[in-house]
Scaffold this motif. Structure first.
Motif, PDB file in Angstrom:
ATOM      1  N   TRP A 159       1.034  -0.895  -0.030  1.00 27.41           N
ATOM      2  CA  TRP A 159       0.486   0.247   0.116  1.00 27.41           C
ATOM      3  C   TRP A 159       1.024   1.189   0.100  1.00 27.41           C
ATOM      4  CZ3 TRP A 159      -4.812   1.187  -0.793  1.00 27.41           C
ATOM      5  CH2 TRP A 159      -5.344   1.764  -0.415  1.00 27.41           C
ATOM      6  N   HIS A 160       1.889   1.243  -0.182  1.00 24.68           N
ATOM      7  CA  HIS A 160       2.874   2.189   0.742  1.00 24.68           C
ATOM      8  C   HIS A 160       4.221   2.262   0.114  1.00 24.68           C
ATOM      9  CE1 HIS A 160       0.516   3.020   3.961  1.00 24.68           C
ATOM     10  NE2 HIS A 160       0.638   2.173   4.457  1.00 24.68           N
ATOM     11  N   PHE A 161       4.600   1.293  -0.876  1.00 27.14           N
ATOM     12  CA  PHE A 161       5.548   1.181  -1.072  1.00 27.14           C
ATOM     13  C   PHE A 161       5.862   0.038  -2.170  1.00 27.14           C
ATOM     14  CE2 PHE A 161       6.966   2.158   3.814  1.00 27.14           C
ATOM     15  CZ  PHE A 161       7.697   3.170   3.631  1.00 27.14           C
ATOM     16  N   LYS A 162       5.879   0.510  -3.675  1.00 25.73           N
ATOM     17  CA  LYS A 162       6.278  -0.460  -4.669  1.00 25.73           C
ATOM     18  C   LYS A 162       6.897  -1.418  -4.957  1.00 25.73           C
ATOM     19  CE  LYS A 162       8.290  -0.117  -8.923  1.00 25.73           C
ATOM     20  NZ  LYS A 162       9.093   0.404 -10.621  1.00 25.73           N
ATOM     21  N   ASP A 163       8.261  -2.259  -4.553  1.00 25.21           N
ATOM     22  CA  ASP A 163       8.557  -2.393  -3.429  1.00 25.21           C
ATOM     23  C   ASP A 163      10.153  -2.592  -2.084  1.00 25.21           C
ATOM     24  OD1 ASP A 163      10.757  -1.408  -4.843  1.00 25.21           O
ATOM     25  OD2 ASP A 163      10.679  -2.632  -6.744  1.00 25.21           O
ATOM     26  N   VAL A 164      10.878  -3.660  -2.510  1.00 26.40           N
ATOM     27  CA  VAL A 164      11.475  -3.614  -1.575  1.00 26.40           C
ATOM     28  C   VAL A 164      12.331  -2.485  -1.815  1.00 26.40           C
ATOM     29  CG1 VAL A 164      13.607  -4.376  -0.024  1.00 26.40           C
ATOM     30  CG2 VAL A 164      11.162  -5.661  -0.166  1.00 26.40           C
ATOM     31  N   PRO A 165      13.268  -2.260  -2.954  1.00 22.73           N
ATOM     32  CA  PRO A 165      14.301  -1.274  -3.487  1.00 22.73           C
ATOM     33  C   PRO A 165      13.229   0.250  -2.937  1.00 22.73           C
ATOM     34  CG  PRO A 165      13.996  -3.189  -4.856  1.00 22.73           C
ATOM     35  CD  PRO A 165      12.488  -3.507  -3.841  1.00 22.73           C
ATOM     36  N   ALA A 166      12.100   0.110  -3.339  1.00 22.60           N
ATOM     37  CA  ALA A 166      11.483   1.939  -2.444  1.00 22.60           C
ATOM     38  C   ALA A 166      11.253   1.869  -1.616  1.00 22.60           C
ATOM     39  CB  ALA A 166       9.903   1.593  -3.357  1.00 22.60           C
ATOM     40  N   LEU A 167      11.791   0.649  -0.961  1.00 21.58           N
ATOM     41  CA  LEU A 167      11.615   1.050   0.874  1.00 21.58           C
ATOM     42  C   LEU A 167      13.150   1.391   0.910  1.00 21.58           C
ATOM     43  CD1 LEU A 167      10.436   0.805   3.949  1.00 21.58           C
ATOM     44  CD2 LEU A 167      11.076  -1.783   3.745  1.00 21.58           C
ATOM     45  N   LYS A 168      13.745   0.568   0.741  1.00 17.74           N
ATOM     46  CA  LYS A 168      15.350   1.159   1.396  1.00 17.74           C
ATOM     47  C   LYS A 168      15.482   2.190   0.996  1.00 17.74           C
ATOM     48  CE  LYS A 168      17.380  -3.762   1.240  1.00 17.74           C
ATOM     49  NZ  LYS A 168      18.220  -4.707   0.095  1.00 17.74           N
ATOM     50  N   GLN A 169      15.038   2.825  -0.246  1.00 21.19           N
ATOM     51  CA  GLN A 169      15.372   4.222  -0.512  1.00 21.19           C
ATOM     52  C   GLN A 169      14.817   5.280   0.277  1.00 21.19           C
ATOM     53  OE1 GLN A 169      17.544   5.563  -3.481  1.00 21.19           O
ATOM     54  NE2 GLN A 169      16.957   7.013  -1.550  1.00 21.19           N
ATOM     55  N   ALA A 170      13.145   5.152   0.447  1.00 24.18           N
ATOM     56  CA  ALA A 170      12.996   5.654   1.672  1.00 24.18           C
ATOM     57  C   ALA A 170      13.283   6.088   2.960  1.00 24.18           C
ATOM     58  CB  ALA A 170      11.570   5.108   1.487  1.00 24.18           C
ATOM     59  N   MET A 171      13.709   4.806   3.223  1.00 24.21           N
ATOM     60  CA  MET A 171      15.183   4.856   4.497  1.00 24.21           C
ATOM     61  C   MET A 171      15.835   5.783   4.797  1.00 24.21           C
ATOM     62  SD  MET A 171      15.062  -0.317   5.177  1.00 24.21           S
ATOM     63  CE  MET A 171      16.751   0.525   7.344  1.00 24.21           C
ATOM     64  N   LEU A 172      16.667   5.935   3.583  1.00 28.72           N
ATOM     65  CA  LEU A 172      17.520   6.000   3.209  1.00 28.72           C
ATOM     66  C   LEU A 172      17.367   7.786   3.085  1.00 28.72           C
ATOM     67  CD1 LEU A 172      20.096   4.261   0.942  1.00 28.72           C
ATOM     68  CD2 LEU A 172      20.659   4.957   2.794  1.00 28.72           C
ATOM     69  N   ASP A 173      16.828   8.153   2.836  1.00 30.88           N
ATOM     70  CA  ASP A 173      16.529   9.297   1.949  1.00 30.88           C
ATOM     71  C   ASP A 173      15.363  10.408   3.537  1.00 30.88           C
ATOM     72  OD1 ASP A 173      16.611   9.462  -0.473  1.00 30.88           O
ATOM     73  OD2 ASP A 173      13.691   9.576  -0.357  1.00 30.88           O
ATOM     74  N   HIS A 174      14.367   9.585   4.695  1.00 34.38           N
ATOM     75  CA  HIS A 174      14.256   9.372   6.034  1.00 34.38           C
ATOM     76  C   HIS A 174      15.787   9.544   6.209  1.00 34.38           C
ATOM     77  CE1 HIS A 174      11.421   9.432   9.321  1.00 34.38           C
ATOM     78  NE2 HIS A 174      12.132   8.747   9.682  1.00 34.38           N
ATOM     79  N   TRP A 175      16.683   8.908   6.734  1.00 36.26           N
ATOM     80  CA  TRP A 175      17.883   9.108   7.349  1.00 36.26           C
ATOM     81  C   TRP A 175      18.750  10.117   7.321  1.00 36.26           C
ATOM     82  CZ3 TRP A 175      23.081   8.051   5.658  1.00 36.26           C
ATOM     83  CH2 TRP A 175      23.907   8.413   6.843  1.00 36.26           C
ATOM     84  N   GLN A 176      18.913  11.165   5.905  1.00 33.49           N
ATOM     85  CA  GLN A 176      18.817  11.849   5.244  1.00 33.49           C
ATOM     86  C   GLN A 176      18.549  13.747   6.169  1.00 33.49           C
ATOM     87  OE1 GLN A 176      20.095  12.360   0.988  1.00 33.49           O
ATOM     88  NE2 GLN A 176      21.233  14.527   1.701  1.00 33.49           N
ATOM     89  N   GLN A 177      17.025  12.933   6.108  1.00 32.28           N
ATOM     90  CA  GLN A 177      16.490  14.425   6.266  1.00 32.28           C
ATOM     91  C   GLN A 177      16.352  14.819   8.301  1.00 32.28           C
ATOM     92  OE1 GLN A 177      14.859  16.867   4.831  1.00 32.28           O
ATOM     93  NE2 GLN A 177      14.605  17.574   6.770  1.00 32.28           N
ATOM     94  N   VAL A 178      16.093  12.894   8.995  1.00 32.75           N
ATOM     95  CA  VAL A 178      16.041  13.424  10.502  1.00 32.75           C
ATOM     96  C   VAL A 178      17.610  13.501  10.749  1.00 32.75           C
ATOM     97  CG1 VAL A 178      14.950  11.157  12.272  1.00 32.75           C
ATOM     98  CG2 VAL A 178      14.431  11.720  10.328  1.00 32.75           C
TER      99      VAL A 178
END
Length: 185
Positions: free
Chosen positions: A44-63
């Motif tokens: 519902w939230h992510f296309k696939d696991v690579p999209a989740l991994k990219q979201a993790m990295l983006d989130h880490w960069q922001q937070v």
């Protein structure tokens, strides 16, 4: 009633998986099991696991980078105070929602094997070093001295967190003492 998860819930769970099992533990099915939801919730939230991994990295960069820089810039009026606040903020243990004190080390380990993670870590390291170097420049250290001091302080932060995991350092007091030394002309 079923639990509704946000993308952040999945990102936090993925960080916990990374911290405890490495990058190979970032799998939709196993994270869904831990969260006690169906795998469909993931999609519902992510296309696939690579999209989740990219979201993790983006989130880490922001937070863990931009939000910290913003906090330090708004919380201190001069470069010396910003450096001291940065040491306090950066030595606080990460939230257990993100895997606790090993999260940063887990991301760095992930970056050793994953080109996308490596690229983000390099970018973040550059942002962080640039911010610290700018503070030393504002204190009228020369460019070379500012770069060296920033590199030493940042490298110490990374290493002290590693040592703290084994009970061999106290990052807050150790890094604060190093900063006091680096601020001397």
């Amino acid at each position: 009633m079923k639990q509704r998860l946000s993308p952040i819930d999945w990102i936090q769970a993925a960080f916990r998986a990374l911290t405890t099992g490495g990058p190979q533990a970032i799998r939709a099915e196993s994270i869904a099991r831990v969260l006690k939801v169906s795998k469909g919730s993931f999609y519902w939230h992510f296309k696939d696991v690579p999209a989740l991994k990219q979201a993790m990295l983006d989130h880490w960069q922001q937070v863990a980078t931009q939000d910290v820089i913003d906090l330090v810039e708004s919380g201190a009026t001069d470069a010396k105070a910003r450096l001291h606040l940065l040491v306090r903020v950066s030595t606080a243990l990460p939230d257990d929602d993100y895997g606790g004190g090993l999260a940063e080390a887990a991301i760095r380990d992930w970056a050793r094997y994953d080109p996308a993670a490596s690229k983000v870590v390099k970018t973040i390291d550059g942002q962080r070093l640039n911010f610290v170097e700018t503070q030393f420049l504002a204190l009228e250290f020369g460019p070379r001295q500012s770069t060296q001091r920033a590199t030493i302080l940042y490298a110490a932060l990374i290493g002290l967190h590693q040592l703290a995991h084994h009970g061999l350092s106290k990052p807050a007091s150790d890094l604060s003492a190093l900063l006091d030394h680096l601020l001397k002309s």
